[in-house]
Design a protein around this motif. Structure first.
Motif, PDB file in Angstrom:
ATOM      1  N   LYS A  90       1.342  -1.163  -0.184  1.00  0.00           N
ATOM      2  CA  LYS A  90       0.129   0.224   0.478  1.00  0.00           C
ATOM      3  C   LYS A  90       1.241   1.798   0.044  1.00  0.00           C
ATOM      4  O   LYS A  90       0.565   2.356  -1.012  1.00  0.00           O
ATOM      5  CB  LYS A  90      -0.651   0.024   0.909  1.00  0.00           C
ATOM      6  N   ASN A  91       1.228   1.480   0.545  1.00  0.00           N
ATOM      7  CA  ASN A  91       2.983   2.344   0.815  1.00  0.00           C
ATOM      8  C   ASN A  91       2.365   3.848   0.998  1.00  0.00           C
ATOM      9  O   ASN A  91       2.392   4.610   0.338  1.00  0.00           O
ATOM     10  CB  ASN A  91       3.694   2.568  -0.009  1.00  0.00           C
ATOM     11  N   HIS A  92       0.857   3.598   2.678  1.00  0.00           N
ATOM     12  CA  HIS A  92      -0.011   4.397   2.587  1.00  0.00           C
ATOM     13  C   HIS A  92       0.449   5.509   3.831  1.00  0.00           C
ATOM     14  O   HIS A  92       0.864   4.697   5.030  1.00  0.00           O
ATOM     15  CB  HIS A  92      -0.938   3.816   2.627  1.00  0.00           C
ATOM     16  N   LYS A  93       0.499   6.963   3.564  1.00  0.00           N
ATOM     17  CA  LYS A  93       0.698   7.750   4.940  1.00  0.00           C
ATOM     18  C   LYS A  93      -0.366   8.882   5.283  1.00  0.00           C
ATOM     19  O   LYS A  93      -1.426   8.297   4.532  1.00  0.00           O
ATOM     20  CB  LYS A  93       1.212   9.230   4.507  1.00  0.00           C
ATOM     21  N   LEU A  94      -0.779   8.304   6.253  1.00  0.00           N
ATOM     22  CA  LEU A  94      -1.391   8.575   7.618  1.00  0.00           C
ATOM     23  C   LEU A  94      -1.392   9.167   8.729  1.00  0.00           C
ATOM     24  O   LEU A  94       0.448   9.334   8.765  1.00  0.00           O
ATOM     25  CB  LEU A  94      -2.312   7.835   7.535  1.00  0.00           C
ATOM     26  N   TRP A  95      -1.895  10.674   8.981  1.00  0.00           N
ATOM     27  CA  TRP A  95      -1.641  11.330  10.242  1.00  0.00           C
ATOM     28  C   TRP A  95      -2.220  11.095  11.248  1.00  0.00           C
ATOM     29  O   TRP A  95      -3.884  10.972  11.147  1.00  0.00           O
ATOM     30  CB  TRP A  95      -1.948  13.249  10.150  1.00  0.00           C
ATOM     31  N   LEU A  96      -1.798  10.641  12.888  1.00  0.00           N
ATOM     32  CA  LEU A  96      -2.377  10.970  14.101  1.00  0.00           C
ATOM     33  C   LEU A  96      -2.174  10.868  14.863  1.00  0.00           C
ATOM     34  O   LEU A  96      -1.435  11.235  14.786  1.00  0.00           O
ATOM     35  CB  LEU A  96      -2.444   9.035  13.779  1.00  0.00           C
ATOM     36  N   CYS A  97      -3.391  11.979  15.391  1.00  0.00           N
ATOM     37  CA  CYS A  97      -2.960  13.399  15.715  1.00  0.00           C
ATOM     38  C   CYS A  97      -2.454  13.586  17.423  1.00  0.00           C
ATOM     39  O   CYS A  97      -2.358  11.775  18.178  1.00  0.00           O
ATOM     40  CB  CYS A  97      -4.492  14.061  16.322  1.00  0.00           C
ATOM     41  N   HIS A  98      -2.612  13.887  18.386  1.00  0.00           N
ATOM     42  CA  HIS A  98      -2.168  14.672  19.377  1.00  0.00           C
ATOM     43  C   HIS A  98      -2.609  13.187  20.466  1.00  0.00           C
ATOM     44  O   HIS A  98      -2.324  13.410  21.408  1.00  0.00           O
ATOM     45  CB  HIS A  98      -1.693  15.483  20.574  1.00  0.00           C
ATOM     46  N   VAL A  99      -4.317  12.639  20.109  1.00  0.00           N
ATOM     47  CA  VAL A  99      -5.231  11.623  21.120  1.00  0.00           C
ATOM     48  C   VAL A  99      -4.647  10.746  20.509  1.00  0.00           C
ATOM     49  O   VAL A  99      -4.502  10.093  22.118  1.00  0.00           O
ATOM     50  CB  VAL A  99      -6.707  11.470  20.327  1.00  0.00           C
ATOM     51  N   THR A 100      -3.198  10.377  20.076  1.00  0.00           N
ATOM     52  CA  THR A 100      -2.759   8.840  19.732  1.00  0.00           C
ATOM     53  C   THR A 100      -1.984   9.210  21.472  1.00  0.00           C
ATOM     54  O   THR A 100      -1.819   7.824  22.038  1.00  0.00           O
ATOM     55  CB  THR A 100      -1.837   8.794  18.723  1.00  0.00           C
ATOM     56  N   GLU A 101      -0.952   9.683  21.536  1.00  0.00           N
ATOM     57  CA  GLU A 101      -0.429  10.336  22.622  1.00  0.00           C
ATOM     58  C   GLU A 101      -1.379  10.129  24.135  1.00  0.00           C
ATOM     59  O   GLU A 101      -0.966   9.307  24.743  1.00  0.00           O
ATOM     60  CB  GLU A 101       0.585  11.442  22.767  1.00  0.00           C
ATOM     61  N   PHE A 102      -2.542  10.586  24.048  1.00  0.00           N
ATOM     62  CA  PHE A 102      -3.169  10.647  25.365  1.00  0.00           C
ATOM     63  C   PHE A 102      -3.734   9.132  25.559  1.00  0.00           C
ATOM     64  O   PHE A 102      -3.631   8.453  26.476  1.00  0.00           O
ATOM     65  CB  PHE A 102      -4.947  11.240  24.655  1.00  0.00           C
TER      66      PHE A 102
END
Length: 117
Positions: A90-102
């Protein structure tokens, strides 16, 4: 850390994470910048899915690799790469926001996930 998270699509077809203990703005839980596309692949034609997510290996999991940790003024969180999905490249890029750190109490170098029934 392992956790099952439910993701759902609202009437506008926007994806959100269901994290009841999140005390911030609901907008922070919206899945955007590639994460929404990934959820569309997982849920197919459905409007929700549940994922077992972990920062340690789990059997038969897909893998997100952290490629860039964003500064807070850029939304925090991190940019991840999903190299393979369901056996295909796939080589799919995505963003996970600061909620990931929470959720994880840190920004994991790798996030393992698989769909739950």
């Amino acid at each position: 850390m392992e956790r099952v998270i439910r993701f759902y699509k609202n009437a506008k077809h926007e994806w959100y994470a269901d994290i009841p203990e999140w005390g911030g703005d609901i907008a922070d839980l919206q899945m955007v910048e590639g994460a929404d596309e990934l959820l569309n692949w997982i849920a197919a034609a459905g409007n929700e899915c549940k994922l077992l997510m972990a920062d340690m290996p789990i059997e038969d999991a897909e893998i997100l690799d952290l490629v860039y940790a964003r500064e807070e003024n850029l939304g925090g969180g991190g940019d991840y790469l999903l190299e393979k999905f369901r056996g295909g490249f796939k080589n799919h890029k995505l963003w996970l926001c600061h909620v990931t750190e929470f959720v994880f109490k840190q920004l994991p170098e790798r996030i393992y996930f698989k769909e739950m029934d």
